[in-house]
Scaffold this motif. Structure first.
Motif, PDB file in Angstrom:
ATOM      1  N   MET A 143       0.850  -1.181   0.000  1.00  0.00           N
ATOM      2  CA  MET A 143       0.000   0.000   0.000  1.00  0.00           C
ATOM      3  C   MET A 143       0.885   1.230   0.000  1.00  0.00           C
ATOM      4  SD  MET A 143      -3.156  -0.795   2.503  1.00  0.00           S
ATOM      5  CE  MET A 143      -3.796  -2.426   2.608  1.00  0.00           C
ATOM      6  N   ASP A 144       0.420   2.274  -0.669  1.00  0.00           N
ATOM      7  CA  ASP A 144       1.259   3.456  -0.819  1.00  0.00           C
ATOM      8  C   ASP A 144       0.701   4.691  -0.121  1.00  0.00           C
ATOM      9  OD1 ASP A 144      -0.851   3.992  -2.478  1.00  0.00           O
ATOM     10  OD2 ASP A 144       0.310   4.023  -4.319  1.00  0.00           O
ATOM     11  N   ARG A 198      -2.369   6.087   0.016  1.00  0.00           N
ATOM     12  CA  ARG A 198      -3.292   6.936  -0.739  1.00  0.00           C
ATOM     13  C   ARG A 198      -4.500   7.327   0.103  1.00  0.00           C
ATOM     14  NH1 ARG A 198      -4.654   2.808  -5.343  1.00  0.00           N
ATOM     15  NH2 ARG A 198      -4.613   1.506  -3.511  1.00  0.00           N
ATOM     16  N   CYS A 199      -5.149   8.408  -0.284  1.00  0.00           N
ATOM     17  CA  CYS A 199      -6.471   8.791   0.211  1.00  0.00           C
ATOM     18  C   CYS A 199      -7.362   8.823  -1.022  1.00  0.00           C
ATOM     19  CB  CYS A 199      -6.427  10.157   0.888  1.00  0.00           C
ATOM     20  SG  CYS A 199      -8.062  10.721   1.432  1.00  0.00           S
ATOM     21  N   LEU A 200      -8.415   8.016  -1.021  1.00  0.00           N
ATOM     22  CA  LEU A 200      -9.232   7.854  -2.222  1.00  0.00           C
ATOM     23  C   LEU A 200     -10.655   8.314  -1.978  1.00  0.00           C
ATOM     24  CD1 LEU A 200      -8.036   4.259  -3.083  1.00  0.00           C
ATOM     25  CD2 LEU A 200      -7.208   6.388  -4.077  1.00  0.00           C
ATOM     26  N   TYR A 207     -14.624   0.143  -3.107  1.00  0.00           N
ATOM     27  CA  TYR A 207     -13.171   0.112  -2.944  1.00  0.00           C
ATOM     28  C   TYR A 207     -12.724  -1.329  -2.746  1.00  0.00           C
ATOM     29  CZ  TYR A 207      -8.650   0.245  -0.660  1.00  0.00           C
ATOM     30  OH  TYR A 207      -7.336   0.012  -0.342  1.00  0.00           O
ATOM     31  N   SER A 266      -8.742  -3.169  -1.947  1.00  0.00           N
ATOM     32  CA  SER A 266      -7.296  -2.980  -1.835  1.00  0.00           C
ATOM     33  C   SER A 266      -6.577  -3.758  -2.931  1.00  0.00           C
ATOM     34  CB  SER A 266      -6.799  -3.421  -0.453  1.00  0.00           C
ATOM     35  OG  SER A 266      -7.030  -4.807  -0.257  1.00  0.00           O
ATOM     36  N   ASP A 267      -5.360  -3.353  -3.217  1.00  0.00           N
ATOM     37  CA  ASP A 267      -4.584  -4.002  -4.277  1.00  0.00           C
ATOM     38  C   ASP A 267      -4.393  -5.495  -4.020  1.00  0.00           C
ATOM     39  OD1 ASP A 267      -4.371  -1.567  -5.589  1.00  0.00           O
ATOM     40  OD2 ASP A 267      -2.398  -1.113  -4.750  1.00  0.00           O
TER      41      ASP A 267
END
Length: 120
Positions: A1-2, A4-6, A38, A40-41
Motif C-alpha cells: 500500500m502506498d 493513498r487517500c481515495l 473500494y 485494496s490491491d
C-alpha cells in the motif's frame, strides 16, 4: 500500500444483485443490491454499500465486517447469544466465526468495510 487517500462514489461502482455468497434466504423474498466502492490491491479489504428489502438470512462470517446503518432496521440473532436490534445511525462489527440470522425488518442501507486478513 502506498498511503493513498481515495474518494469513492456510488456512481463509479457497478451494482450487483442478490444476497452475498454463502447467505441463505430463510424467509421472505428480499431484494438485495450492493456496490463495491473500494478494493485494496491485495484484495483483502473492500468497502461499499448494501441495501435489502425485508427478509431473513442465515449467515456465516469468515472475515471481519464493520457496518454503519444508513437507514432501516435489522435484528441479528447469533446462534449462541441474544438478539441485537440495530437501526439508522448504529455502527457495529461482526467477527470471523459468527453464525446466525439477519432479519431485515424494514428497507435498509448499510455501508460496510470487510477485512479478510493481512499479508506481510
Amino acid at each position: 500500500m502506498d498511503g493513498r487517500c481515495l474518494n469513492v462514489s456510488c456512481q463509479q461502482a457497478e451494482e450487483r444483485t442478490g444476497p452475498p455468497r454463502g447467505w441463505v434466504i430463510l424467509e421472505g423474498a428480499p431484494e438485495v443490491r450492493s456496490r463495491r466502492l473500494y478494493e485494496s490491491d491485495d484484495g483483502l479489504i473492500w468497502a461499499g454499500e448494501w441495501t435489502s428489502t425485508p427478509g431473513t438470512f442465515f449467515v456465516e462470517y469468515d472475515k471481519f465486517e464493520f457496518i454503519h446503518m444508513i437507514y432501516g432496521s435489522l435484528v441479528i440473532e447469533p446462534e449462541l447469544g441474544s438478539p441485537i436490534v440495530l437501526s439508522s445511525g448504529d455502527s457495529f462489527v461482526i467477527e470471523p466465526g459468527f453464525r446466525g440470522r439477519w432479519t431485515v425488518k424494514s428497507d435498509m442501507k448499510k455501508r460496510y468495510l470487510f477485512c479478510a486478513g493481512h499479508k506481510s
